[in-house]
Design an enzyme around this catalytic site. Structure first.
Site, PDB file in Angstrom:
ATOM      1  N   THR A   1      43.850  39.327  39.727  1.00 28.21           N
ATOM      2  CA  THR A   1      43.251  40.758  39.499  1.00 28.21           C
ATOM      3  C   THR A   1      43.763  41.845  40.205  1.00 28.21           C
ATOM      4  O   THR A   1      44.454  41.444  41.025  1.00 28.21           O
ATOM      5  CB  THR A   1      41.678  40.482  39.385  1.00 28.21           C
ATOM      6  OG1 THR A   1      41.485  40.657  40.613  1.00 28.21           O
ATOM      7  CG2 THR A   1      41.161  39.119  38.966  1.00 28.21           C
ATOM      8  N   CYS A   2      43.387  43.063  39.729  1.00 28.10           N
ATOM      9  CA  CYS A   2      43.595  44.199  40.764  1.00 28.10           C
ATOM     10  C   CYS A   2      43.198  43.946  42.237  1.00 28.10           C
ATOM     11  O   CYS A   2      43.806  44.662  42.939  1.00 28.10           O
ATOM     12  CB  CYS A   2      43.439  45.415  40.004  1.00 28.10           C
ATOM     13  SG  CYS A   2      41.683  45.713  39.860  1.00 28.10           S
ATOM     14  N   ASN A   3      42.199  43.095  42.448  1.00 24.06           N
ATOM     15  CA  ASN A   3      41.687  43.251  43.766  1.00 24.06           C
ATOM     16  C   ASN A   3      42.043  41.904  44.301  1.00 24.06           C
ATOM     17  O   ASN A   3      41.831  41.603  45.567  1.00 24.06           O
ATOM     18  CB  ASN A   3      40.174  43.199  43.569  1.00 24.06           C
ATOM     19  CG  ASN A   3      39.742  44.734  43.664  1.00 24.06           C
ATOM     20  OD1 ASN A   3      40.702  45.575  44.083  1.00 24.06           O
ATOM     21  ND2 ASN A   3      38.544  45.053  43.351  1.00 24.06           N
TER      22      ASN A   3
ATOM     23  N   SER B   1      33.123  40.582  45.364  1.00 25.30           N
ATOM     24  CA  SER B   1      33.737  41.617  44.915  1.00 25.30           C
ATOM     25  C   SER B   1      33.650  42.774  45.639  1.00 25.30           C
ATOM     26  O   SER B   1      32.587  42.955  46.588  1.00 25.30           O
ATOM     27  CB  SER B   1      33.271  42.069  43.327  1.00 25.30           C
ATOM     28  OG  SER B   1      33.615  40.919  42.674  1.00 25.30           O
TER      29      SER B   1
ATOM     30  N   GLN C   1      32.704  41.824  35.796  1.00 26.89           N
ATOM     31  CA  GLN C   1      33.940  41.888  35.222  1.00 26.89           C
ATOM     32  C   GLN C   1      34.831  40.523  35.962  1.00 26.89           C
ATOM     33  O   GLN C   1      35.410  40.120  34.932  1.00 26.89           O
ATOM     34  CB  GLN C   1      34.787  43.109  35.563  1.00 26.89           C
ATOM     35  CG  GLN C   1      35.801  43.495  34.730  1.00 26.89           C
ATOM     36  CD  GLN C   1      36.663  44.821  35.121  1.00 26.89           C
ATOM     37  OE1 GLN C   1      36.216  45.265  36.206  1.00 26.89           O
ATOM     38  NE2 GLN C   1      37.654  45.046  34.425  1.00 26.89           N
TER      39      GLN C   1
ATOM     40  N   GLY D   1      32.156  72.230  30.033  1.00 27.89           N
ATOM     41  CA  GLY D   1      33.060  72.192  31.099  1.00 27.89           C
ATOM     42  C   GLY D   1      34.023  70.923  31.084  1.00 27.89           C
ATOM     43  O   GLY D   1      33.667  69.899  30.334  1.00 27.89           O
TER      44      GLY D   1
ATOM     45  N   GLY E   1      35.315  69.397  33.615  1.00 28.16           N
ATOM     46  CA  GLY E   1      35.499  68.863  35.251  1.00 28.16           C
ATOM     47  C   GLY E   1      35.676  67.335  34.895  1.00 28.16           C
ATOM     48  O   GLY E   1      35.446  66.648  34.066  1.00 28.16           O
TER      49      GLY E   1
END
Lengths: 435, 303
Positions: free
Chosen positions: A49-51, A110, A117, A190, A192
């Site tokens: 995974t990304c981690n 995590s 996830q 807005g 932002g």
């Protein structure tokens, strides 16, 4: 037989190492095939995974040997020197490895404690491993145990309760107010970044009727294009607020966009229904007194942040409950893991005992006794004695299993088997000497 | 409760125990962890519902008739109806606050029943007429509907208060959405109003055909309260259809209507300012459907 995990994660490795060692879905399948070629009888699952990147192994090799081979594999597959990532690696074996997977699946390891996830990602990795036929009896059982544990942790503790980001809390608030969020009319004031993040979360939750209104029409159009939402004119703002269910404001302005009086004018035609205002502008865009108007719920950035922090704190406080479940499930898995070897061990012990019996019989039936007419009866008697003694041993193993668990029972059977082998070898040695 | 027979006392005590245990579990759920005690709630409420049914059956058998003649029986039936409602809704709305309010309301009804517990009495001849059957059924179901609407109102007001005062943590995931609560309140009000209308019409029919006359019936304390509740709910519905009513105001009106119904069921009866009885605990001449309006002395009950 051992279970090991070798890997790195967000705690042990910086992102530049993690991304170099990451596997894409197609890479995972290819890697599993190569691992299987490396050791046919072993089982492998690769979680990327990304981690984190983790390699799970179950097989006959001792942990010391397999660790080196797995490091070499990672190095070879990604064409990266082992020295570059070796300090970031962690290695767990047997119960530690089991606990690690259970914790990972439950989201206890995590970056955001309790996030769900990761469970989906673990399931996906397991599916890929099944498709690549790199799993077997042990990892199948281990991963199913991990899924069950994750479910238990999520349902019986608060580790996954509440959102832990401002945008997430805003969506949860909207869900608490409206029965069907997909029908809610959302007005974004807005363009932002935080406002955009909240809109992304709302879109993910199913909101379709979203309009962005900004002083600079171009910026609004740009945001609308990116998020697939509609653009409104600045002059129509009050009218749109009058019809909206949710208002998200992130305008950079020194004064309130709406005071209580101007807001009351804007919503005077509004008859029923709640209005949720998420004011993520700093300084605030809406006068806090607006919250006093009936059916209007005004939340500022700080208030949402506070809820997110409280949720995170509550999750972390309940980690002990989650760990309790993980330890119990890991213990249960290890009991099974050790017990699964008792059956074959008892079979081998039986063979060894019979072997000893046969040897003793052969030693007895020499010389004039060789043609003894009662040979068959003797053989039967010896077999009966061996079986009776074996029965006594098995009963004791059962008692040990019940009292101290299958791990101890397996150790006992293993010790008896070793002793039986030694006796068998001694007998053979005596025989050879005799000859 | 001491006036009940031994078997009825045992069953009723079990009902109180089951409902009290459920109420305590709900409180624990709210104070500690949502979901941890949830699995025990359904069996407890189901047990209480079955015991309610058993108690009514016991009382029916003892008088050889449908036992819905007294206040005690009506309250037990109300607890049963509300219990069934809880069990059905629990499948759709699994939120701790929602369940808690429903369970506490059931316990409240049961405790009120304990206050007015009395032995089953045979029904008056009038109770067997279609008017009376329609009247009793409509009123019991109306009370359950208004009770349901009031429970949702209370939840709505609590949720609204908490959200206004930034107490999000006590609300998020613990009660249905405010819109759902508003809708359920509206549904309860509509059904309650229709049933109350039926109850009032059948009551009027009953009074004019076999009773003391419409004027005297309308002046009865219990009927005045019910008509008041009916009027409140009607006004809420009219204003609502004209979009002139905020959900919060409707919630307050529902609670007021429920208060009036409660007063009609308990207060007026306990205070003794009604002759609205279907049991033979009064002499034939004493009941509202007859002429005198005097209660018979205990021990001089005629059949």
């Amino acid at each position: 037989m051992s279970i090991v995990v070798l890997g790195l994660n967000h705690k042990s490795a910086p992102v530049n190492i993690r991304e170099r060692l990451a596997f894409s879905t197609s890479d995972v399948t290819a890697a599993l095939r190569r691992l299987k070629e490396m050791e046919h009888k072993a089982e492998f699952v690769l979680l990327s995974t990304c981690n984190r990147v983790e390699l799970y192994y179950a097989g006959e090799q001792k942990s010391g040997q397999i660790a080196g081979r797995l490091v070499a594999f990672l190095s070879g597959f990604h064409n990266i020197e082992p020295e570059q990532f070796k300090p970031c690696l962690y290695f767990h074996e047997d119960e530690e490895a089991v606990r690690h997977l259970l914790m990972v699946s439950a989201g206890l390891d995590s970056m955001v404690v309790g996030e769900a996830q990761i469970l989906g990602q673990v399931k996906e990795s397991y599916k890929l491993a099944c498709a690549a036929k790199s799993t077997g009896k042990i990892l199948n059982r281990l991963f199913h145990s991990a899924f069950f544990t994750a479910k238990s942790v999520h349902t019986s503790t608060a580790v996954s309760n509440g959102r832990v980001s401002v945008a997430g809390v805003a969506v949860e608030l909207a869900l608490q107010l409206f029965a069907d969020i997909t029908r809610a009319k959302v007005v974004v004031i807005g363009a932002g970044d935080t406002g955009e993040l909240v809109v992304r979360h709302l879109r993910k939750a199913g909101c379709t009727d979203v309009t962005v209104v900004n002083r600079s029409h171009e910026r609004a159009a740009d945001l609308a294009k990116r998020l697939w939402i509609t653009v409104g004119r600045w002059e129509e703002l009050s009218e749109r607020i009058g019809q909206a269910d949710i208002v998200i404001s992130s305008v950079a302005a020194q004064e309130y966009l709406y005071t209580r009086e101007s807001f009351e004018q804007a919503v005077q035609r509004r008859k029923t229904g709640s209005l949720l205002i998420i004011d993520v502008g700093v300084p605030r865009n809406f006068d806090p007194a607006i919250n006093k108007i009936a059916d209007v719920y005004l939340y500022s950035m700080d208030e949402l942040k506070e809820v997110a922090e409280q949720n995170l704190k509550a999750r972390e406080e309940d980690m002990a409950g989650g760990l309790e479940i993980v330890y119990a499930q890991a213990g249960e898995f290890m009991d099974w893991f050790h017990a699964k070897d008792i059956g074959p061990l008892i079979g081998r012990m039986q063979e060894e005992f019979q072997q000893i019996g046969r040897r003793e019989l052969e030693r007895f039936l020499v010389g004039p006794r060789q043609d003894a007419s009662c040979r068959m009866q003797l053989e039967e008697t010896v077999n009966r004695v061996v079986n009776k003694l074996l029965h006594c041993v098995i009963k004791n193993v059962d008692a040990v299993a019940k009292e101290t668990g299958p791990t101890e029972a397996a150790k006992l059977v293993d010790a008896i088997l070793q002793r039986a082998r030694e006796i068998s070898c001694e007998a053979k040695h005596d025989e050879d000497m005799h000859v | 409760m001491l006036e009940l027979s031994a078997s009825e006392t045992i069953v009723f005590s079990l009902i109180v125990l089951a409902d009290a245990a459920a109420a305590v579990l709900c409180a624990l759920q709210l104070l500690k962890r949502p979901g941890r005690y949830g699995a025990l709630l359904m069996p407890l409420v189901l047990a209480a519902v079955l015991l309610d049914a058993a108690l009514l059956t016991l009382r029916g058998v003892s008088i050889q008739a449908v036992p819905l003649t007294g206040l005690f029986d009506s309250l037990v039936l109300l607890a049963l109806v509300f219990g069934v409602l809880y069990l059905l809704l629990r499948l759709a709305v699994d939120q701790v606050w929602f369940g808690a309010v429903m369970v506490w309301v059931i316990l409240g009804i049961v405790l009120m029943a304990a206050l007015v517990a009395e032995p089953a009495s045979t029904p008056h001849e009038v109770a067997g007429t279609p008017w009376a059957v329609a009247h009793a059924s409509a009123m019991i179901l109306a009370a359950a509907s208004v009770l349901f609407a009031a429970a949702n109102s209370a939840l709505y007001l609590l949720g609204s208060y908490r959200l206004k005062h930034k107490g999000i943590m006590q609300v998020l995931g613990r009660m249905p959405s405010m819109e759902t609560l508003g809708r359920m309140n509206g549904l309860g009000v509509r059904i309650g109003f229709v049933l109350l209308t039926l109850g009032v019409i059948s009551g009027l029919g009953l009074a004019s055909l076999v009773g003391p006359g419409v004027a005297r019936w309308l002046a009865d304390g219990k009927v005045v309260c019910i008509i008041g509740a009916w009027g409140l709910l009607g006004a809420a519905l009219i204003l609502d259809s004209l979009r002139l009513l905020k959900v919060k105001t409707r919630a307050y009106m529902t609670i007021a209507a429920f208060g009036l119904i409660l007063l009609a069921i308990i207060g007026v009866t306990v205070a003794g300012v009604t002759q609205h009885e279907f049991s033979r605990a009064l002499t034939v001449g004493d009941c509202e459907f007859c002429a005198t309006g005097q209660r018979a002395p205990i021990g001089n009950l005629t059949t």
